[in-house]
Design a protein around this motif. Structure first.
Motif, mmCIF file in Angstrom:
data_model
loop_
_atom_site.group_PDB
_atom_site.id
_atom_site.type_symbol
_atom_site.label_atom_id
_atom_site.label_comp_id
_atom_site.label_asym_id
_atom_site.label_seq_id
_atom_site.Cartn_x
_atom_site.Cartn_y
_atom_site.Cartn_z
ATOM 1 N N VAL A 49 10.761 3.086 34.888
ATOM 2 C CA VAL A 49 11.633 2.056 34.323
ATOM 3 C C VAL A 49 10.974 0.692 34.436
ATOM 4 N N GLU A 50 10.385 0.412 35.576
ATOM 5 C CA GLU A 50 9.679 -0.858 35.761
ATOM 6 C C GLU A 50 8.499 -0.959 34.802
ATOM 7 N N TYR A 51 7.777 0.141 34.635
ATOM 8 C CA TYR A 51 6.647 0.182 33.692
ATOM 9 C C TYR A 51 7.118 -0.126 32.273
ATOM 10 N N LEU A 52 8.227 0.524 31.883
ATOM 11 C CA LEU A 52 8.755 0.314 30.527
ATOM 12 C C LEU A 52 9.215 -1.127 30.337
ATOM 13 N N ARG A 53 9.803 -1.718 31.370
ATOM 14 C CA ARG A 53 10.216 -3.124 31.268
ATOM 15 C C ARG A 53 9.012 -4.034 31.026
ATOM 16 N N CYS A 54 7.907 -3.741 31.689
ATOM 17 C CA CYS A 54 6.679 -4.534 31.462
ATOM 18 C C CYS A 54 6.233 -4.435 29.998
ATOM 19 N N CYS A 55 6.340 -3.257 29.425
ATOM 20 C CA CYS A 55 5.989 -3.073 28.008
ATOM 21 C C CYS A 55 6.935 -3.863 27.104
ATOM 22 N N ILE A 56 8.202 -3.885 27.470
ATOM 23 C CA ILE A 56 9.186 -4.621 26.665
ATOM 24 C C ILE A 56 8.915 -6.126 26.727
ATOM 25 N N TYR A 57 8.572 -6.623 27.924
ATOM 26 C CA TYR A 57 8.229 -8.046 28.044
ATOM 27 C C TYR A 57 7.011 -8.378 27.170
ATOM 28 N N GLN A 58 6.044 -7.475 27.166
ATOM 29 C CA GLN A 58 4.846 -7.707 26.348
ATOM 30 C C GLN A 58 5.190 -7.654 24.866
ATOM 31 N N TYR A 59 6.104 -6.762 24.509
ATOM 32 C CA TYR A 59 6.544 -6.696 23.107
ATOM 33 C C TYR A 59 7.139 -8.038 22.664
ATOM 34 N N GLN A 60 7.920 -8.662 23.527
ATOM 35 C CA GLN A 60 8.541 -9.934 23.168
ATOM 36 C C GLN A 60 7.490 -11.022 22.973
ATOM 37 N N ARG A 61 6.456 -11.016 23.802
ATOM 38 C CA ARG A 61 5.383 -12.003 23.624
ATOM 39 C C ARG A 61 4.658 -11.783 22.296
ATOM 40 N N VAL A 62 4.361 -10.530 22.002
ATOM 41 C CA VAL A 62 3.679 -10.217 20.743
ATOM 42 C C VAL A 62 4.556 -10.606 19.550
ATOM 43 N N ALA A 63 5.869 -10.354 19.659
ATOM 44 C CA ALA A 63 6.786 -10.717 18.571
ATOM 45 C C ALA A 63 6.801 -12.227 18.362
ATOM 46 N N ASN A 64 6.811 -12.988 19.436
ATOM 47 C CA ASN A 64 6.805 -14.454 19.315
ATOM 48 C C ASN A 64 5.499 -14.952 18.703
ATOM 49 N N PHE A 65 4.390 -14.356 19.111
ATOM 50 C CA PHE A 65 3.090 -14.754 18.572
ATOM 51 C C PHE A 65 3.009 -14.421 17.085
#
Length: 420
Positions: free
Chosen positions: A265-281
Protein backbone atom coordinates in the motif's frame (compact mmCIF):
# COMPACT_ATOMS: atom_id res chain seq x y z
CA UNK A 1 17.65 9.10 -6.27
CA UNK A 2 21.07 10.40 -7.34
CA UNK A 3 24.18 11.21 -5.38
CA UNK A 4 25.72 14.70 -5.89
CA UNK A 5 28.30 13.22 -8.31
CA UNK A 6 25.64 11.36 -10.27
CA UNK A 7 23.47 14.46 -10.36
CA UNK A 8 26.32 16.56 -11.80
CA UNK A 9 27.08 13.90 -14.41
CA UNK A 10 23.39 13.72 -15.36
CA UNK A 11 23.24 17.48 -15.93
CA UNK A 12 26.40 17.37 -18.08
CA UNK A 13 25.09 14.46 -20.14
CA UNK A 14 21.70 16.02 -20.75
CA UNK A 15 23.32 19.37 -21.59
CA UNK A 16 25.44 17.67 -24.24
CA UNK A 17 22.29 16.18 -25.76
CA UNK A 18 20.76 19.63 -26.35
CA UNK A 19 23.82 21.91 -26.48
CA UNK A 20 23.20 23.03 -30.08
CA UNK A 21 19.70 24.20 -29.20
CA UNK A 22 20.93 26.06 -26.12
CA UNK A 23 23.70 27.82 -28.07
CA UNK A 24 21.34 28.78 -30.88
CA UNK A 25 18.92 30.25 -28.37
CA UNK A 26 21.60 32.78 -27.39
CA UNK A 27 21.71 34.05 -30.98
CA UNK A 28 18.00 34.87 -30.95
CA UNK A 29 18.19 36.51 -27.54
CA UNK A 30 17.47 33.83 -24.91
CA UNK A 31 19.56 32.24 -22.19
CA UNK A 32 18.04 28.86 -21.40
CA UNK A 33 20.66 28.07 -18.75
CA UNK A 34 20.34 31.20 -16.59
CA UNK A 35 17.71 33.87 -17.48
CA UNK A 36 19.26 36.40 -15.11
CA UNK A 37 22.62 36.36 -16.90
CA UNK A 38 22.89 39.05 -19.61
CA UNK A 39 19.09 39.16 -19.57
CA UNK A 40 18.75 42.83 -20.48
CA UNK A 41 21.28 42.64 -23.32
CA UNK A 42 19.63 39.55 -24.78
CA UNK A 43 16.17 41.15 -24.58
CA UNK A 44 17.47 44.16 -26.52
CA UNK A 45 18.92 41.81 -29.16
CA UNK A 46 15.56 40.03 -29.44
CA UNK A 47 13.79 43.35 -29.97
CA UNK A 48 16.36 44.48 -32.57
CA UNK A 49 16.01 41.22 -34.52
CA UNK A 50 12.22 41.28 -34.48
CA UNK A 51 11.95 44.98 -35.42
CA UNK A 52 14.45 44.54 -38.26
CA UNK A 53 12.41 41.65 -39.57
CA UNK A 54 9.19 43.64 -39.29
CA UNK A 55 10.82 46.45 -41.28
CA UNK A 56 11.44 44.00 -44.12
CA UNK A 57 7.67 43.62 -44.52
CA UNK A 58 7.78 46.77 -46.61
CA UNK A 59 9.89 44.99 -49.21
CA UNK A 60 7.56 41.99 -49.26
CA UNK A 61 4.53 44.24 -49.67
CA UNK A 62 6.13 46.05 -52.60
CA UNK A 63 6.94 42.72 -54.23
CA UNK A 64 3.31 41.62 -53.87
CA UNK A 65 2.02 44.89 -55.35
CA UNK A 66 4.31 44.77 -58.38
CA UNK A 67 3.85 41.08 -59.24
CA UNK A 68 0.23 40.69 -58.17
CA UNK A 69 -0.58 38.67 -61.31
CA UNK A 70 2.43 36.35 -61.02
CA UNK A 71 1.02 33.56 -58.82
CA UNK A 72 4.31 31.63 -58.25
CA UNK A 73 6.18 34.78 -57.23
CA UNK A 74 3.54 36.21 -54.90
CA UNK A 75 2.99 32.76 -53.41
CA UNK A 76 6.61 32.46 -52.32
CA UNK A 77 6.66 36.09 -51.16
CA UNK A 78 3.56 35.66 -49.00
CA UNK A 79 4.75 32.31 -47.67
CA UNK A 80 8.13 33.58 -46.50
CA UNK A 81 6.54 36.69 -44.98
CA UNK A 82 4.11 34.58 -42.98
CA UNK A 83 6.98 32.31 -41.93
CA UNK A 84 9.05 35.05 -40.34
CA UNK A 85 5.94 36.68 -38.83
CA UNK A 86 5.24 33.37 -37.08
CA UNK A 87 8.85 33.28 -35.88
CA UNK A 88 8.51 36.83 -34.53
CA UNK A 89 5.37 35.77 -32.64
CA UNK A 90 7.35 32.89 -31.11
CA UNK A 91 10.18 35.23 -30.14
CA UNK A 92 7.84 37.63 -28.36
CA UNK A 93 6.06 34.78 -26.63
CA UNK A 94 9.48 33.47 -25.62
CA UNK A 95 10.27 36.94 -24.27
CA UNK A 96 7.30 36.96 -21.90
CA UNK A 97 7.28 33.24 -21.01
CA UNK A 98 11.05 32.94 -20.63
CA UNK A 99 11.08 32.04 -16.94
CA UNK A 100 8.32 29.47 -17.28
CA UNK A 101 10.15 27.77 -20.16
CA UNK A 102 13.43 27.91 -18.24
CA UNK A 103 11.91 26.21 -15.18
CA UNK A 104 10.34 23.46 -17.29
CA UNK A 105 13.61 22.85 -19.11
CA UNK A 106 15.54 22.80 -15.83
CA UNK A 107 13.16 20.17 -14.43
CA UNK A 108 13.76 18.07 -17.54
CA UNK A 109 17.56 18.46 -17.54
CA UNK A 110 17.87 17.61 -13.83
CA UNK A 111 15.18 14.88 -13.80
CA UNK A 112 13.65 16.80 -10.93
CA UNK A 113 10.44 14.79 -10.84
CA UNK A 114 12.37 11.53 -10.49
CA UNK A 115 14.62 13.08 -7.87
CA UNK A 116 11.56 13.96 -5.77
CA UNK A 117 9.94 10.53 -6.09
CA UNK A 118 9.41 9.11 -2.58
CA UNK A 119 9.66 5.53 -3.79
CA UNK A 120 13.46 5.58 -4.03
CA UNK A 121 13.76 6.90 -0.48
CA UNK A 122 11.05 4.99 1.38
CA UNK A 123 11.72 1.68 -0.38
CA UNK A 124 15.50 2.01 -0.49
CA UNK A 125 15.91 -1.07 1.71
CA UNK A 126 14.12 -3.31 -0.81
CA UNK A 127 15.95 -5.03 -3.72
CA UNK A 128 13.18 -3.93 -6.11
CA UNK A 129 14.40 -0.32 -5.83
CA UNK A 130 17.68 -1.12 -7.60
CA UNK A 131 15.85 -2.93 -10.40
CA UNK A 132 13.43 -0.03 -10.89
CA UNK A 133 16.24 2.51 -10.90
CA UNK A 134 18.08 0.62 -13.64
CA UNK A 135 14.90 0.40 -15.72
CA UNK A 136 14.09 4.09 -15.20
CA UNK A 137 17.62 5.21 -16.12
CA UNK A 138 17.57 3.07 -19.26
CA UNK A 139 14.18 4.50 -20.27
CA UNK A 140 15.20 8.12 -19.71
CA UNK A 141 18.50 7.66 -21.55
CA UNK A 142 16.60 6.19 -24.50
CA UNK A 143 14.26 9.17 -24.73
CA UNK A 144 17.08 11.69 -24.36
CA UNK A 145 18.90 9.93 -27.21
CA UNK A 146 15.72 10.22 -29.30
CA UNK A 147 15.56 13.92 -28.39
CA UNK A 148 19.07 14.49 -29.70
CA UNK A 149 18.35 12.68 -32.97
CA UNK A 150 15.26 14.77 -33.62
CA UNK A 151 17.04 18.02 -32.74
CA UNK A 152 19.95 17.31 -35.08
CA UNK A 153 17.69 16.34 -38.00
CA UNK A 154 15.64 19.50 -37.50
CA UNK A 155 18.74 21.68 -37.11
CA UNK A 156 20.38 20.40 -40.30
CA UNK A 157 17.11 20.74 -42.24
CA UNK A 158 16.77 24.41 -41.22
CA UNK A 159 20.46 25.13 -41.88
CA UNK A 160 20.19 23.68 -45.39
CA UNK A 161 17.19 25.79 -46.45
CA UNK A 162 18.40 29.05 -44.86
CA UNK A 163 21.90 28.57 -46.33
CA UNK A 164 20.41 27.90 -49.76
CA UNK A 165 18.39 31.12 -49.71
CA UNK A 166 21.34 33.23 -48.51
CA UNK A 167 24.19 31.78 -50.60
CA UNK A 168 22.08 31.67 -53.75
CA UNK A 169 21.25 35.39 -53.53
CA UNK A 170 24.81 36.37 -52.53
CA UNK A 171 26.43 34.36 -55.33
CA UNK A 172 24.02 35.67 -58.00
CA UNK A 173 24.64 39.28 -56.92
CA UNK A 174 28.41 38.82 -57.11
CA UNK A 175 28.16 37.18 -60.53
CA UNK A 176 26.02 40.02 -61.90
CA UNK A 177 28.31 42.64 -60.34
CA UNK A 178 31.39 41.30 -62.14
CA UNK A 179 29.75 40.36 -65.47
CA UNK A 180 27.20 43.12 -66.14
CA UNK A 181 27.42 46.92 -66.44
CA UNK A 182 26.45 48.95 -63.40
CA UNK A 183 22.71 49.74 -63.25
CA UNK A 184 21.78 47.07 -65.82
CA UNK A 185 20.82 44.35 -63.37
CA UNK A 186 18.51 43.77 -60.41
CA UNK A 187 19.85 42.60 -57.08
CA UNK A 188 18.56 39.39 -55.54
CA UNK A 189 17.83 39.37 -51.81
CA UNK A 190 17.77 36.30 -49.52
CA UNK A 191 13.97 36.42 -49.32
CA UNK A 192 11.78 37.62 -52.22
CA UNK A 193 11.29 41.34 -51.63
CA UNK A 194 11.60 44.68 -53.42
CA UNK A 195 12.64 48.17 -52.33
CA UNK A 196 11.62 50.48 -55.23
CA UNK A 197 13.58 53.55 -54.08
CA UNK A 198 16.84 51.57 -54.09
CA UNK A 199 16.02 49.30 -57.00
CA UNK A 200 18.68 50.74 -59.35
CA UNK A 201 21.37 51.34 -56.75
CA UNK A 202 22.86 47.90 -57.31
CA UNK A 203 25.45 46.95 -54.72
CA UNK A 204 26.16 50.51 -53.62
CA UNK A 205 26.75 51.22 -49.95
CA UNK A 206 24.63 51.54 -47.83
CA UNK A 207 21.56 50.71 -49.91
CA UNK A 208 22.41 47.10 -50.72
CA UNK A 209 23.78 46.44 -47.24
CA UNK A 210 20.63 47.72 -45.51
CA UNK A 211 18.43 45.53 -47.69
CA UNK A 212 20.64 42.50 -47.07
CA UNK A 213 20.64 43.15 -43.33
CA UNK A 214 16.84 43.36 -43.12
CA UNK A 215 16.22 40.28 -45.24
CA UNK A 216 19.00 38.28 -43.55
CA UNK A 217 17.45 39.01 -40.15
CA UNK A 218 14.12 37.71 -41.42
CA UNK A 219 15.73 34.63 -42.93
CA UNK A 220 17.75 33.89 -39.82
CA UNK A 221 14.87 33.99 -37.38
CA UNK A 222 12.80 31.83 -39.76
CA UNK A 223 15.28 28.99 -39.27
CA UNK A 224 17.03 29.49 -35.96
CA UNK A 225 14.05 30.69 -33.92
CA UNK A 226 12.19 27.59 -35.13
CA UNK A 227 15.02 25.31 -33.97
CA UNK A 228 15.20 27.04 -30.57
CA UNK A 229 11.47 27.14 -29.84
CA UNK A 230 10.42 23.85 -31.40
CA UNK A 231 13.53 22.20 -29.96
CA UNK A 232 12.32 23.05 -26.46
CA UNK A 233 9.01 21.36 -27.31
CA UNK A 234 10.88 18.21 -28.40
CA UNK A 235 12.86 18.13 -25.14
CA UNK A 236 9.87 18.67 -22.86
CA UNK A 237 7.51 16.38 -24.76
CA UNK A 238 9.88 13.42 -24.92
CA UNK A 239 10.93 13.93 -21.31
CA UNK A 240 7.23 13.75 -20.37
CA UNK A 241 6.87 10.51 -22.34
CA UNK A 242 9.92 9.13 -20.54
CA UNK A 243 8.39 10.04 -17.17
CA UNK A 244 5.15 8.26 -18.06
CA UNK A 245 7.01 5.14 -19.17
CA UNK A 246 9.07 5.25 -15.98
CA UNK A 247 5.89 5.55 -13.91
CA UNK A 248 4.50 2.46 -15.64
CA UNK A 249 7.64 0.53 -14.73
CA UNK A 250 7.25 1.56 -11.10
CA UNK A 251 3.58 0.53 -11.05
CA UNK A 252 4.30 -2.89 -12.57
CA UNK A 253 6.28 -3.90 -9.47
CA UNK A 254 3.56 -2.94 -6.97
CA UNK A 255 2.44 -6.56 -6.55
CA UNK A 256 5.85 -8.10 -7.20
CA UNK A 257 7.22 -10.71 -4.82
CA UNK A 258 10.12 -8.32 -4.20
CA UNK A 259 7.71 -5.99 -2.36
CA UNK A 260 6.48 -7.40 0.98
CA UNK A 261 2.64 -7.54 1.24
CA UNK A 262 2.58 -5.27 4.26
CA UNK A 263 4.39 -2.50 2.32
CA UNK A 264 2.52 -2.68 -0.97
CA UNK A 265 0.00 0.00 0.00
CA UNK A 266 2.83 2.38 0.84
CA UNK A 267 4.55 1.46 -2.44
CA UNK A 268 1.36 2.14 -4.39
CA UNK A 269 0.93 5.50 -2.66
CA UNK A 270 4.43 6.49 -3.80
CA UNK A 271 3.41 5.65 -7.38
CA UNK A 272 0.26 7.74 -7.02
CA UNK A 273 2.25 10.73 -5.74
CA UNK A 274 4.56 10.38 -8.74
CA UNK A 275 1.56 10.18 -11.06
CA UNK A 276 0.34 13.53 -9.73
CA UNK A 277 3.71 15.15 -10.39
CA UNK A 278 3.79 13.79 -13.93
CA UNK A 279 0.20 15.00 -14.49
CA UNK A 280 1.12 18.51 -13.32
CA UNK A 281 4.21 18.57 -15.52
CA UNK A 282 2.23 17.37 -18.56
CA UNK A 283 -0.39 20.09 -17.95
CA UNK A 284 2.36 22.73 -17.75
CA UNK A 285 3.88 21.59 -21.04
CA UNK A 286 0.47 21.63 -22.73
CA UNK A 287 -0.31 25.09 -21.36
CA UNK A 288 3.05 26.44 -22.49
CA UNK A 289 2.67 25.43 -26.15
CA UNK A 290 -1.09 25.18 -26.56
CA UNK A 291 -1.92 28.53 -28.17
CA UNK A 292 1.36 29.68 -29.71
CA UNK A 293 1.50 26.59 -31.95
CA UNK A 294 -1.86 27.40 -33.53
CA UNK A 295 -0.31 29.98 -35.88
CA UNK A 296 2.35 27.44 -36.88
CA UNK A 297 -0.23 24.81 -37.81
CA UNK A 298 -2.24 27.31 -39.88
CA UNK A 299 0.91 28.51 -41.65
CA UNK A 300 1.97 24.95 -42.47
CA UNK A 301 -1.38 24.24 -44.13
CA UNK A 302 -0.66 27.05 -46.59
CA UNK A 303 3.10 26.54 -46.95
CA UNK A 304 2.96 22.82 -47.73
CA UNK A 305 0.57 23.47 -50.59
CA UNK A 306 2.72 26.40 -51.71
CA UNK A 307 5.92 24.31 -51.66
CA UNK A 308 4.28 21.59 -53.76
CA UNK A 309 3.03 24.24 -56.18
CA UNK A 310 6.50 25.81 -56.46
CA UNK A 311 7.99 22.37 -57.08
CA UNK A 312 5.53 21.76 -59.91
CA UNK A 313 6.40 25.16 -61.42
CA UNK A 314 10.12 24.40 -61.14
CA UNK A 315 9.57 21.01 -62.76
CA UNK A 316 7.65 22.60 -65.62
CA UNK A 317 10.32 25.27 -66.17
CA UNK A 318 13.19 22.77 -65.74
CA UNK A 319 14.50 24.91 -62.89
CA UNK A 320 16.70 22.69 -60.74
CA UNK A 321 17.36 25.52 -58.26
CA UNK A 322 13.65 25.94 -57.54
CA UNK A 323 13.17 22.18 -57.26
CA UNK A 324 16.05 21.76 -54.81
CA UNK A 325 15.02 24.78 -52.74
CA UNK A 326 11.39 23.77 -52.46
CA UNK A 327 12.33 20.17 -51.65
CA UNK A 328 14.50 21.39 -48.77
CA UNK A 329 11.77 23.80 -47.69
CA UNK A 330 9.17 21.03 -47.71
CA UNK A 331 11.46 18.77 -45.67
CA UNK A 332 12.11 21.48 -43.05
CA UNK A 333 8.50 22.75 -42.86
CA UNK A 334 7.09 19.22 -42.96
CA UNK A 335 9.42 17.95 -40.27
CA UNK A 336 8.41 20.87 -38.08
CA UNK A 337 4.78 19.72 -37.94
CA UNK A 338 5.74 16.04 -37.89
CA UNK A 339 7.71 16.79 -34.70
CA UNK A 340 4.59 18.22 -33.06
CA UNK A 341 2.13 15.59 -34.25
CA UNK A 342 4.33 12.50 -33.94
CA UNK A 343 5.57 13.42 -30.46
CA UNK A 344 2.08 14.54 -29.47
CA UNK A 345 0.81 11.08 -30.44
CA UNK A 346 3.55 9.42 -28.37
CA UNK A 347 2.58 11.69 -25.47
CA UNK A 348 -1.10 10.69 -25.65
CA UNK A 349 -0.36 6.99 -26.15
CA UNK A 350 2.02 6.89 -23.16
CA UNK A 351 -0.62 8.51 -20.94
CA UNK A 352 -3.21 5.92 -21.98
CA UNK A 353 -0.85 3.13 -20.90
CA UNK A 354 -0.77 4.39 -17.29
CA UNK A 355 -4.32 3.25 -16.53
CA UNK A 356 -3.60 -0.13 -18.12
CA UNK A 357 -0.50 -0.52 -15.91
CA UNK A 358 -2.62 -0.06 -12.78
CA UNK A 359 -5.29 -2.47 -14.03
CA UNK A 360 -2.74 -5.19 -14.93
CA UNK A 361 -1.63 -5.47 -11.29
CA UNK A 362 -2.76 -8.52 -9.31
CA UNK A 363 -4.95 -6.26 -7.20
CA UNK A 364 -7.67 -8.86 -6.66
CA UNK A 365 -5.51 -10.65 -4.09
CA UNK A 366 -4.52 -7.55 -2.16
CA UNK A 367 -5.95 -5.70 0.83
CA UNK A 368 -9.12 -3.62 0.75
CA UNK A 369 -7.15 -0.36 0.92
CA UNK A 370 -4.96 -1.45 -1.99
CA UNK A 371 -8.03 -2.27 -4.11
CA UNK A 372 -9.59 1.07 -3.19
CA UNK A 373 -6.48 2.92 -4.41
CA UNK A 374 -6.54 0.95 -7.64
CA UNK A 375 -10.20 1.85 -8.28
CA UNK A 376 -9.41 5.49 -7.59
CA UNK A 377 -6.49 5.47 -10.07
CA UNK A 378 -8.54 3.72 -12.76
CA UNK A 379 -11.06 6.55 -12.52
CA UNK A 380 -8.37 9.24 -12.58
CA UNK A 381 -6.52 7.75 -15.55
CA UNK A 382 -9.69 7.51 -17.65
CA UNK A 383 -8.88 11.00 -18.83
CA UNK A 384 -5.38 10.86 -20.27
CA UNK A 385 -2.91 13.66 -20.98
CA UNK A 386 -2.71 15.24 -24.40
CA UNK A 387 -1.17 18.16 -26.24
CA UNK A 388 -3.65 20.56 -27.82
CA UNK A 389 -3.44 23.13 -30.59
CA UNK A 390 -5.48 25.93 -29.03
CA UNK A 391 -9.10 24.77 -28.63
CA UNK A 392 -9.42 23.27 -32.09
CA UNK A 393 -7.35 20.10 -32.48
CA UNK A 394 -4.96 17.69 -30.83
CA UNK A 395 -1.33 17.08 -31.76
CA UNK A 396 -1.68 13.58 -33.16
CA UNK A 397 -1.15 11.50 -36.28
CA UNK A 398 -4.81 11.90 -37.44
CA UNK A 399 -4.29 15.68 -37.27
CA UNK A 400 -1.13 15.31 -39.38
CA UNK A 401 -2.98 13.31 -42.04
CA UNK A 402 -5.81 15.85 -42.11
CA UNK A 403 -3.26 18.63 -42.66
CA UNK A 404 -1.63 16.71 -45.51
CA UNK A 405 -5.00 16.30 -47.24
CA UNK A 406 -5.88 19.98 -46.77
CA UNK A 407 -2.49 21.10 -48.10
CA UNK A 408 -3.06 18.94 -51.17
CA UNK A 409 -6.32 20.80 -51.76
CA UNK A 410 -4.52 24.15 -51.51
CA UNK A 411 -1.97 22.89 -54.02
CA UNK A 412 -4.68 22.00 -56.51
CA UNK A 413 -6.36 25.39 -55.97
CA UNK A 414 -3.10 27.25 -56.70
CA UNK A 415 -2.59 25.20 -59.84
CA UNK A 416 -6.08 25.98 -61.09
CA UNK A 417 -5.68 29.71 -60.39
CA UNK A 418 -2.29 29.76 -62.14
CA UNK A 419 -3.64 28.00 -65.24
CA UNK A 420 -6.51 30.47 -65.54
Amino acid sequence: MYSPEEDAELKRRNYRSIREMIRLSYTVGFNLMDPSRCGQVLRIWTIVLSLSSLASLYGHWQMLVRYIHDIPRIGETAGTALQFLTSIAKMWYFLFAHKQIYHLLRKARCHELLQRCELFERMSDLPVTKIIRQQVESTMNRYWASTRRQLLIYLYSCICITTNYFINSFAINLYRYFTRPKGSYDIMLPLPSLYPAWEHKGLEFPYYHIQMYLETCSLYICGMCAVSFDGIFIVLCLHSVGLMKSLNQMVEHATSELVPPDRRVEYLRCCIYQYQRVANFAAEVNGCFRHITFSQFLLSLFNWGLALFQMSVGLGDNSSITMIRMTMYLVAAGYQIVVYCYNGQRFATASEEIGNAFYQLRWYGESREFRHLIRMMLMRTNRGFRLDVSWFMQMSLPTLMAMVRTSGQYFLLLQNVNQK
